[in-house]
Design an enzyme around this catalytic site. Structure first.
Site, PDB file in Angstrom:
ATOM      1  N   GLY A  75      38.233  -8.188  38.615  1.00  0.00           N
ATOM      2  CA  GLY A  75      38.168  -8.407  40.064  1.00  0.00           C
ATOM      3  C   GLY A  75      39.438  -8.934  40.717  1.00  0.00           C
ATOM      4  O   GLY A  75      39.440  -9.224  41.911  1.00  0.00           O
ATOM      5  N   ASP A  94      33.239  -0.069  38.451  1.00  0.00           N
ATOM      6  CA  ASP A  94      33.727  -0.237  37.078  1.00  0.00           C
ATOM      7  C   ASP A  94      32.588   0.023  36.099  1.00  0.00           C
ATOM      8  O   ASP A  94      31.416  -0.166  36.428  1.00  0.00           O
ATOM      9  CB  ASP A  94      34.270  -1.658  36.846  1.00  0.00           C
ATOM     10  CG  ASP A  94      35.301  -1.694  35.725  1.00  0.00           C
ATOM     11  OD1 ASP A  94      36.490  -1.900  36.013  1.00  0.00           O
ATOM     12  OD2 ASP A  94      34.921  -1.477  34.546  1.00  0.00           O
ATOM     13  N   ASP A 134      43.263   1.106  39.216  1.00  0.00           N
ATOM     14  CA  ASP A 134      43.900   0.423  38.085  1.00  0.00           C
ATOM     15  C   ASP A 134      43.157   0.813  36.804  1.00  0.00           C
ATOM     16  O   ASP A 134      43.238   0.119  35.799  1.00  0.00           O
ATOM     17  CB  ASP A 134      43.841  -1.101  38.313  1.00  0.00           C
ATOM     18  CG  ASP A 134      44.838  -1.864  37.443  1.00  0.00           C
ATOM     19  OD1 ASP A 134      45.819  -1.252  36.972  1.00  0.00           O
ATOM     20  OD2 ASP A 134      44.645  -3.077  37.231  1.00  0.00           O
ATOM     21  N   LYS A 174      47.453   3.540  38.580  1.00  0.00           N
ATOM     22  CA  LYS A 174      48.137   3.303  37.319  1.00  0.00           C
ATOM     23  C   LYS A 174      48.299   4.644  36.608  1.00  0.00           C
ATOM     24  O   LYS A 174      47.347   5.417  36.508  1.00  0.00           O
ATOM     25  CB  LYS A 174      47.288   2.361  36.470  1.00  0.00           C
ATOM     26  CG  LYS A 174      47.972   2.084  35.175  1.00  0.00           C
ATOM     27  CD  LYS A 174      47.339   1.176  34.176  1.00  0.00           C
ATOM     28  CE  LYS A 174      46.072   0.464  34.334  1.00  0.00           C
ATOM     29  NZ  LYS A 174      46.214  -0.960  33.961  1.00  0.00           N
TER      30      LYS A 174
HETATM   31  C1  LIG Z   1      43.090  -2.970  33.767  1.00  0.00           C
HETATM   32  S1  LIG Z   1      41.407  -3.082  34.137  1.00  0.00           S
HETATM   33  C2  LIG Z   1      41.403  -3.367  35.872  1.00  0.00           C
HETATM   34  C3  LIG Z   1      41.843  -4.759  36.269  1.00  0.00           C
HETATM   35  C4  LIG Z   1      41.612  -5.026  37.747  1.00  0.00           C
HETATM   36  N1  LIG Z   1      42.525  -4.257  38.585  1.00  0.00           N
HETATM   37  C5  LIG Z   1      41.806  -6.467  38.085  1.00  0.00           C
HETATM   38  O1  LIG Z   1      42.732  -6.799  38.810  1.00  0.00           O
HETATM   39  O2  LIG Z   1      41.017  -7.293  37.641  1.00  0.00           O
HETATM   40  C6  LIG Z   1      40.902  -1.406  34.021  1.00  0.00           C
HETATM   41  C7  LIG Z   1      39.420  -1.201  34.292  1.00  0.00           C
HETATM   42  O3  LIG Z   1      39.158   0.210  34.397  1.00  0.00           O
HETATM   43  C8  LIG Z   1      37.806   0.375  34.026  1.00  0.00           C
HETATM   44  N2  LIG Z   1      37.489   1.788  33.794  1.00  0.00           N
HETATM   45  C9  LIG Z   1      37.983   2.604  32.825  1.00  0.00           C
HETATM   46  N3  LIG Z   1      37.393   3.815  32.893  1.00  0.00           N
HETATM   47  C10 LIG Z   1      36.516   3.765  33.946  1.00  0.00           C
HETATM   48  C11 LIG Z   1      35.593   4.695  34.507  1.00  0.00           C
HETATM   49  N4  LIG Z   1      35.455   5.945  33.997  1.00  0.00           N
HETATM   50  N5  LIG Z   1      34.847   4.310  35.556  1.00  0.00           N
HETATM   51  C12 LIG Z   1      34.963   3.065  36.065  1.00  0.00           C
HETATM   52  N6  LIG Z   1      35.803   2.123  35.559  1.00  0.00           N
HETATM   53  C13 LIG Z   1      36.567   2.476  34.513  1.00  0.00           C
HETATM   54  C14 LIG Z   1      37.699  -0.472  32.773  1.00  0.00           C
HETATM   55  O4  LIG Z   1      36.351  -0.775  32.474  1.00  0.00           O
HETATM   56  C15 LIG Z   1      38.529  -1.707  33.164  1.00  0.00           C
HETATM   57  O5  LIG Z   1      37.711  -2.752  33.627  1.00  0.00           O
END
Ligand SMILES: C[S@@+](CC[C@H](N)C(=O)[O-])C[C@H]1O[C@@H](n2cnc3c(N)ncnc32)[C@H](O)[C@@H]1O
Length: 221
Positions: A75, A94, A134, A174
């Site tokens: 978050g 997410d 992200d 990203k």
């Molecule tokens: C690097 S983290 C994001 C961090 C966030 N921007 C923050 O500031 O807290 C990447 C996120 O992408 C989510 N993610 C990956 N594939 C996904 C999908 N198909 N649908 C939704 N979320 C996804 C992962 O579960 C993970 O929580």
């Protein structure tokens, strides 16, 4: 040889490898100034500083009224959105659960699911002027597979941005290995007035992650 057919030494070696990589992760977390700063400032993730730094360089948050946060958990980016654009409507998605953030609608859902775009758009009372992604696919350690899975997420995020953004809107995502591939770059350049790549200082040097910043959505024909 064990009943599983694996050499018990092999299991021991991989457990050892896991332990030392967890230890490396812990040491890195403890020595990371961004982790400390995130804790001190109440951000849920050090990733929050990547968005803050991208905003400082590219001015992406000014005047935002509706924003979508793809890959919201835990978050940090949405916390930054709430702080910098307090009047904006924010929706995030997410696969993982995200603790509630006041003023943010959160879906625990796969963004790749057919119903995801409608759910996100339905939570806003109009087209977003900012789509952030992200998202990162869980890596399996096979370079080609990991690259393809992440590119799949980015491509779907680009499609969603093009289908949903308001004219003039911004898309930030990203990407890996220095940038977007040619097809994706062409698509972005066709649809946005400016397309840039950046690696914010908060992004770890040893990570191949970069961000693409596409501004000035030209609108759907
Ligand atoms: C690097 S983290 C994001 C961090 C966030 N921007 C923050 O500031 O807290 C990447 C996120 O992408 C989510 N993610 C990956 N594939 C996904 C999908 N198909 N649908 C939704 N979320 C996804 C992962 O579960 C993970 O929580």
């Amino acid at each position: 040889m064990s009943r599983s057919g694996r050499d018990p030494g092999e299991r021991l070696r991989s457990a050892k490898k896991r332990t030392s990589s967890s230890a490396r992760w812990l040491t890195r977390q403890l020595n990371d100034p961004y982790v400390r700063q995130a804790k001190a400032e109440g951000y849920r993730s050090r990733a929050a500083f990547k968005l803050i730094e991208l905003d400082e360089k590219f001015d992406i948050l000014k005047g935002v009224t509706r924003a979508v946060d793809l890959g919201i958990a835990p978050g940090g980016w949405s916390q930054v959105l709430r702080l910098k654009c307090p009047k904006a409507k924010v929706v995030g998605i997410d696969l993982l659960p995200t603790d509630p953030i006041e003023g943010v609608t959160i879906f625990e859902m796969d963004f790749m699911a057919d119903e995801a775009p409608a759910a996100l758009e339905g939570a806003l009372d109009g087209p977003p002027d900012l789509v952030l992604s992200d998202m990162a696919a869980n890596t399996v350690g096979h370079k080609q597979t990991d690259h393809l899975r992440t590119m799949g997420l980015v491509e779907t995020a680009v499609d969603f941005a093009i289908q949903s953004l308001a004219p003039g809107g911004t898309f930030v995502a990203k990407v890996f290995a220095g940038g977007t591939d040619t097809g994706l770059l062409t698509l972005l350049k066709k649809n946005f007035a400016s397309v840039k790549h950046a690696k914010p200082p908060a992004s770890r040097k040893d990570s191949s992650e970069w961000y693409v910043i596409a501004k000035g959505f030209k609108g759907r024909e």
